[in-house]
Design a protein around this motif. Sequence first.
Motif: not given
Length: 399
Positions: A56-63, A71-82
Amino acid sequence: MDLCPQIANITIANTTIQWGQLQASSVRPLGGNSYLRPDKGGALLPWVYTLLVLVAHLPTVILRVVKWEAAQTWCLATTTLTVVVYCLAYVSTQLAADKILVWTPLLLVIDAGAMAQILFLICEDKRVLVRIQKMIRSSLWYAKASGFCAQLRIRLPDSKPGRPAFEPIPLRPRALEDNAQALPTPHPAMLQDYSIYVAIVSFLLLLAIIILQILGLVGAVRANPGNLPLPAPWCSPIFQPFGIAVRDGNCRVYNVEMSSAKGVGCILIDGNIQKGWLKGTVWGTSVALILEFFDLCILTFVNSNARPRGVQMNRPWFTMFSGLAVLLVTLIFGIIYSSELPPGITEKVWVVVNMDKPTLWAGTLKSAGLRGAVIGWNDGLFEAWNDVYFGAWVSVGPR
């Protein structure tokens, strides 16, 4: 079986028989192999979970490097879950030393960098600080104009001695409303900008991550002062039912704690793995906080137009690379731990079973694989949920 003279005079738990007497008697074989798995909180993040997080993080880092807005929405969602998972882990484990594998905050570094990037780049792109300053000034001037300056003083044409030359005349509230164009107004456009709320959420998540890291660092420092012995429970079905003691090929003796609710018996083994991760958490989290500070400096002082050799410089490079490295290390150790027995115990063991009388049984232990890691980690993570997660185990016997 190999005799162990050093334990021959040790009395077996809950009996009056010594190990030397049983070692001289016949040994019965246990059919097949059995697994040995970590008890609740004794397993590192299962490697399949780590692999999913890494993917999940590899493509996010590239973006985040190429086109960070996507990548804003995806980062917010994964960080909230974390953050939610770590809060649950902290509550469930109470930052206990033997459960460090569940609550170690090392994995938070990559999410801290993601939130810092979103926050600082939005502030730079939308000129948030300048707009906030203008909005505050405009709001204060509006309040002053509509409140403190709601009176006019006019000169009286025929002033007499003893009579003031000026007289305040209060304005009707309606007069200000009718002449609204003469007054400055706040900046509603800023409050209608979606990116401003994204920046606020990213700031709150970044603050939560830093707090979790500091709490984890303090917990790791306090968890095992003076490098004290740190026993960790491991469980196997061959220790239950009626198992009371276990001896391994190194002549180590372990007392069995019965857990009929789970269908296993558990023994305490030296927590060498936990000790290593406690030290790694102290050093790793300290380094992570330093790297996050460096990234904050980069995002603050490096302009977004700075592109030496075509490389976008205002990115949290330290936390991105270190976060991916931590995930890779966790993945490797997760695979190793799930495929090997813990240090300090041998595959060949002898179990004392006390039914009519104590008898000695020989068995072979193997690793519990991915299933054992999932059970141990999930049990530690959701321990605070009690019967919601464990069900009847709470009321039937010890977990």
